[in-house]
Write a protein that holds these residues in place. Structure first.
Motif, PDB file in Angstrom:
ATOM      1  N   SER A   1       1.146  -1.424   0.215  1.00 42.51           N
ATOM      2  CA  SER A   1      -0.027   0.068   0.105  1.00 42.51           C
ATOM      3  C   SER A   1       1.047   1.667   0.246  1.00 42.51           C
ATOM      4  CB  SER A   1      -0.883   0.246   1.470  1.00 42.51           C
ATOM      5  OG  SER A   1      -0.359  -0.016   2.521  1.00 42.51           O
ATOM      6  N   GLY A   2       2.537   0.684  -0.317  1.00 42.85           N
ATOM      7  CA  GLY A   2       3.490   2.363  -0.202  1.00 42.85           C
ATOM      8  C   GLY A   2       3.872   2.620   1.210  1.00 42.85           C
ATOM      9  N   ARG A   3       4.441   1.853   2.394  1.00 39.05           N
ATOM     10  CA  ARG A   3       3.975   2.039   3.866  1.00 39.05           C
ATOM     11  C   ARG A   3       5.373   2.257   3.573  1.00 39.05           C
ATOM     12  NH1 ARG A   3       0.184   4.885   6.282  1.00 39.05           N
ATOM     13  NH2 ARG A   3       1.736   4.533   8.565  1.00 39.05           N
TER      14      ARG A   3
ATOM     15  N   THR B   1       6.028   1.167  -8.401  1.00 35.09           N
ATOM     16  CA  THR B   1       5.451   0.978  -8.056  1.00 35.09           C
ATOM     17  C   THR B   1       5.270  -0.457  -9.453  1.00 35.09           C
ATOM     18  OG1 THR B   1       3.989   2.318  -9.743  1.00 35.09           O
ATOM     19  CG2 THR B   1       4.155   2.289  -6.712  1.00 35.09           C
TER      20      THR B   1
ATOM     21  N   GLY C   1       4.108   6.844   5.231  1.00 32.17           N
ATOM     22  CA  GLY C   1       3.698   6.686   3.812  1.00 32.17           C
ATOM     23  C   GLY C   1       5.189   7.314   3.380  1.00 32.17           C
TER      24      GLY C   1
ATOM     25  N   ILE D   1       5.299   6.392  -0.721  1.00 32.95           N
ATOM     26  CA  ILE D   1       4.442   6.898  -1.984  1.00 32.95           C
ATOM     27  C   ILE D   1       3.159   6.769  -2.261  1.00 32.95           C
ATOM     28  CG2 ILE D   1       4.283   4.487  -2.750  1.00 32.95           C
ATOM     29  CD1 ILE D   1       5.406   5.653  -5.745  1.00 32.95           C
ATOM     30  N   LYS D   2       2.399   7.617  -2.669  1.00 32.30           N
ATOM     31  CA  LYS D   2       1.010   7.820  -3.094  1.00 32.30           C
ATOM     32  C   LYS D   2       0.695   7.867  -3.876  1.00 32.30           C
ATOM     33  CE  LYS D   2      -0.072  12.297  -0.497  1.00 32.30           C
ATOM     34  NZ  LYS D   2      -0.677  13.677  -0.491  1.00 32.30           N
ATOM     35  N   LEU D   3      -0.557   6.305  -3.995  1.00 34.61           N
ATOM     36  CA  LEU D   3      -0.594   5.656  -5.070  1.00 34.61           C
ATOM     37  C   LEU D   3      -1.912   6.043  -5.249  1.00 34.61           C
ATOM     38  CD1 LEU D   3      -0.211   1.953  -3.573  1.00 34.61           C
ATOM     39  CD2 LEU D   3       1.701   3.144  -4.500  1.00 34.61           C
ATOM     40  N   GLU D   4      -2.095   5.670  -6.774  1.00 40.39           N
ATOM     41  CA  GLU D   4      -3.653   5.984  -7.244  1.00 40.39           C
ATOM     42  C   GLU D   4      -4.340   5.255  -8.351  1.00 40.39           C
ATOM     43  OE1 GLU D   4      -2.603   8.798 -10.414  1.00 40.39           O
ATOM     44  OE2 GLU D   4      -2.099  10.342  -8.973  1.00 40.39           O
TER      45      GLU D   4
ATOM     46  N   TYR E   1       6.434  10.470   0.521  1.00 36.85           N
ATOM     47  CA  TYR E   1       5.141  10.564   0.183  1.00 36.85           C
ATOM     48  C   TYR E   1       4.580  11.349  -0.634  1.00 36.85           C
ATOM     49  CZ  TYR E   1       0.361   9.153   2.064  1.00 36.85           C
ATOM     50  OH  TYR E   1      -1.136   8.489   1.923  1.00 36.85           O
ATOM     51  N   GLY E   2       5.538  11.170  -1.813  1.00 40.43           N
ATOM     52  CA  GLY E   2       4.758  12.078  -3.013  1.00 40.43           C
ATOM     53  C   GLY E   2       3.908  10.889  -3.529  1.00 40.43           C
ATOM     54  N   LYS E   3       3.354  11.398  -5.426  1.00 44.56           N
ATOM     55  CA  LYS E   3       3.125  10.158  -5.921  1.00 44.56           C
ATOM     56  C   LYS E   3       4.700  10.660  -6.995  1.00 44.56           C
ATOM     57  CE  LYS E   3      -1.541  12.715  -6.786  1.00 44.56           C
ATOM     58  NZ  LYS E   3      -2.457  13.882  -7.874  1.00 44.56           N
TER      59      LYS E   3
END
Length: 824
Positions: A623-625, A669, A693, A695-698, A740-742
């Protein structure tokens, strides 16, 4: 009715005396009496002859019955019956067990009974019933009883007073050390190992010549115990301690012959049960505790022990041998040199043991000499009378002829020639033929011999050195007659040898499948190919299984196996079974205590967990953690594993990197996005933390990998996709951002490339090992992969069959492994 009357009305006489006693005092005294009875009367040997009462009584009963080494064998039941009836009022089975042990060549260094029939075996088989076996004394047993009729030892009444039995045997050699002894008394036990007869006699003679010698001096002669089954004593320190203190623990190791395909055991540790030993080895093989064994058989015969252990192809003989030694072929013999001295139990060192025996033997020789001297003097007295009668033959004959009867003749002779009663009795009984000159010469010769014997015996009794000289001469005679070569060897103790010590250090590839089959293969198995090849088969998987990961590790390194559920397990690389390229592998549940639905997701090669200061295990979840935990927190991992990260519901651990606190982290990712940020942005946390966090995932995107980049060591970031495409991109193309950016586009993901599946930091000279889900594996130099910028599609790295995809990618650093670029 009076209390002094019984039920019939008769009056009972009152007790003459009634003593009041406290029950605890009565119990204490009764228990002490019982304990001393067991200690002195059953369980412990006498330090003088090395025998317990039952053994002494068996031998004496055989001696009394004439069952010597020169007689024919006698039914064992007869010997047991006479022993039980005359001397040992206990069960016949206990007596027969003692007799049988004295006949066992694998139990006694110098067997005291010559048995005929089945007296048991080293396999633990019991002796045949006593009605089927026969026995007699062995020749060396007679040396224990030699001269017993010459008042050399004290006798006591037997249990019913009908007969006399010896308190101890004369013992012409130190039997306690030669044959050893074992027994359990009340609150104490003895366990004396057997020794070599020649060595023990040499030490005894040295003690006679050097009364002030030390235990170390005696150990120049008695180097160590000498077991009847041979084998090896490991190290000398424990032997020295046992001889100096009377207690010690000796490591006894089987004699083993090892070659490439088999291990042959030719000698077993003392008191080992061969059949039970083979059964335990077989159980360990069947239960998977002992790897590498293909077959096990017993080829032993009358000529000796031979246990053959056939090895599987590829098994390391040294490792299998070490496992056998650790669990089966090396035992500990606990020395407790406890024996009775003057009726009291005492732990003796080597010198004290020999000194007690020597004191006993000195007393035996003294009493024997006194007995022989008395007999010689009696004979000389008779011979003196006969010679005097011969000198005065005419007068003696005339006196006898003039006497009315024998009694008158005796009286007249005593009055005329001053003969003693014994002398005159012999003279009256003389025949006329003894008056010849030849008979006279024979008597004179005998008298001279007897007189010389008297002089010698007197010298022995008056001169201590002469008495000790007799003891030495007799010991040398026994050594010459019965001593043999040492059977047990002493080998140096090189310390505890572990399996790791026997495994060569080399880099290997470890392969793990989705169904948690695991194996390792030598890196030299895979030579480099050109980019874009199909590779070769790296695993023959069972139907429905897929490869999940492949990684590089040294055989001596620790592996931390992280599962999708956030647990971590520890094992050494060499514990992973080494198998061929096409082998499926071994189920990881045999190595790791995995739960249901738990799969190995990432493996970290961590050289030494105890020296992990300043190093971290950095984890990324689907989940990006991202979480960073100090390595030292993983130094004590239980066999059932420990928690490495606390996951939120639905999340899974996907990758773990070993970092040093000064790196940049690149998180990638499946949709081809990536973010680079400084490792310090993730503060160190405990094992139970969830992380922060990264990375922020889309949409449905998910994290597939994590790379720890050191700009001093790494030039490029390598990305590989599901469909076998990949690219190298300069590290500088990934600008540093806050966590924790895109992030930025790393690689284009489309129908041709498929999703991104792996990311790693690489440098010149590194090699890439890619493995597909179907088990194909290919190794190629990373510099064969084109260098392109971000947001590009890359080039084909590995050609895959339809339906196959890349499962895992490992990087071989330039300084590890063979970098031969020739095609395989």
């Amino acid at each position: 009715m009076s209390s002094d009357a019984d039920d019939d009305g008769e009056t009972r006489a009152p007790a003459a005396r009634v003593d009041t006693a406290r029950i605890e005092q009565e119990m204490e005294q009764s228990y002490i009496d019982y304990a001393m009875s067991v200690i002195a009367g059953r369980a412990l040997p006498d330090a003088r002859d090395g025998l317990k009462p039952v053994h002494r009584r068996i031998l004496y009963a055989m001696h009394e019955a004439g069952v010597t080494s020169r007689a024919s064998h006698r039914k064992s039941s007869s010997v047991v019956g006479e022993t039980m009836g005359d001397f040992h009022p206990h069960g016949d089975s206990a007596i027969y067990d003692a007799l049988a042990r004295m006949a066992q060549g694998f139990s006694m260094r110098a067997p005291l009974v010559d048995g005929q029939g089945n007296f048991g075996s080293i396999d633990g088989d019991p002796p045949a019933a006593m009605r089927y076996t026969e026995a007699r004394m062995s020749p060396i047993a007679e040396e224990l009883l030699a001269d017993i009729e010459k008042d050399t030892v004290d006798f006591s009444s037997n249990y019913d007073g009908r007969k006399q039995e010896p308190d101890v045997l004369p013992a012409a050699f130190p039997n306690l050390l030669v044959n050893g002894s074992s027994g359990i008394a009340v609150g104490m036990s003895t366990n004396v190992p057997p020794h070599n007869l020649g060595e023990v006699i040499d030490a005894t003679i040295h003690l006679i010549d050097n009364p002030d010698c030390t235990v170390e001096d005696l150990m120049d002669h008695v180097v160590a115990p000498d077991f009847p089954t041979g084998a090896n004593i490991v190290g000398r320190n424990a032997v020295h301690k046992a001889y100096k203190t009377g207690r010690g623990r000796l490591r006894v190791r089987a004699e083993i012959e090892t070659n490439e395909d088999r291990i042959v055991v030719t000698e077993l540790p003392y008191q080992a049960n061969k059949a039970r030993l083979i059964e335990r080895i077989a159980d360990d093989v069947n239960e998977g505790k002992l790897d590498g064994v293909r077959d096990l058989r017993d080829e032993s015969d009358r000529d000796g022990i031979r246990i053959v252990i056939e090895l599987k192809r590829g098994a390391n003989p040294d490792v299998v041998e070490n496992q056998l030694l650790e669990s089966h072929l090396e035992t500990t013999f606990g020395v407790i040199n406890l024996a009775l001295v003057d009726g009291q139990p005492k732990v003796l060192d080597l010198k004290e043991t020999l000194s007690v025996y020597l004191d006993h033997r000195r007393e035996v020789v003294r009493r024997r000499s006194e007995y022989d001297l008395a007999e010689a003097e009696d004979r000389a007295h008779i011979l003196e009378g006969r010679l005097k009668a011969l000198e005065n033959a005419d007068e003696v004959v005339e006196v006898i002829r003039d006497a009315e009867d024998r009694d008158a003749a005796k009286t007249a002779l005593k009055a005329a020639f001053d003969f003693s009663d014994d002398q005159v009795n012999h003279i009256v009984a003389m025949q006329l033929g003894s008056l010849t000159s030849m008979e006279t010469a024979a008597i004179e010769e005998e008298y001279e011999e007897v007189q010389a014997r008297i002089d010698r015996l007197t010298e022995i009794l008056e001169n201590e050195s002469e008495l000790l000289g007799v003891i030495k001469d007799e010991l040398r005679d026994i050594k010459e007659e019965y001593a043999d070569e040492r059977r047990t060897r002493i080998i140096e103790d090189t310390g505890e040898v572990t399996d790791e010590d026997l495994i060569p250090q080399e880099d290997t590839l470890v392969v793990v499948s989705e169904d948690d089959y695991i194996k390792r293969m030598s890196l030299s198995t895979f030579r480099a190919q050109n980019r874009g090849g199909k590779g070769i088969i790296g695993a023959d998987l069972k139907e429905g299984d897929r490869v999940s990961s492949v990684f590089l590790a040294n055989t001596h390194d620790y592996l931390l196996c992280f599962t999708n559920q956030g647990q971590v397990y520890k094992l050494k690389t060499y514990q992973v079974p080494e198998m061929s390229r096409t082998a499926r592998g071994k189920s990881a549940v045999n190595l790791l205590d995995l739960d249901d639905e738990e799969e190995i997701e990432a493996v970290v090669d961590c050289e030494n967990l105890e020296e992990g200061a300043g190093r971290y295990l950095t984890m990324a979840t689907q989940s990006g953690r991202v979480k960073r935990t100090a390595v030292e927190e993983f130094g004590n991992i239980l066999s059932t594993g420990i928690r490495a990260i606390r996951l939120e519901e639905g999340d899974e651990l996907v990758d773990v990197e070993l970092t040093d606190g000064d790196r940049d982290l690149v998180v990638a990712t499946a949709d081809g996005m990536s973010i680079r940020f400084d490792e310090s942005e993730v503060r160190p946390m405990g094992r139970d933390a969830r992380g922060v966090g990264g990375i922020k995932l889309e949409g449905s995107d998910r994290v597939v990998g994590l790379a720890g980049v050191d700009t001093d060591d790494h030039n490029w970031v390598l990305t590989v996709t599901d469909n076998g495409y990949g690219k190298r991109t300069p590290v500088d193309d990934y600008r540093q951002q806050s966590r924790y950016g895109k992030g930025l586009i790393d690689i284009k993901t489309n129908d041709r490339n498929g999703s991104a599946c792996a990311i790693d930091a690489v440098a010149p000279g590194d090699h890439l090992v890619a493995m597909s889900e179907d088990g194909q594996i290919m190794r190629t130099p990373v510099e064969d992969v084109s260098t392109v910028g971000r947001n590009t599609m890359g080039v084909i790295v590995m050609e895959l069959e339809d339906g196959d995809s890349v499962a895992s990618v490992a990087v071989i650093p330039a300084d590890r492994g063979d970098t031969d670029d020739d095609e395989s």
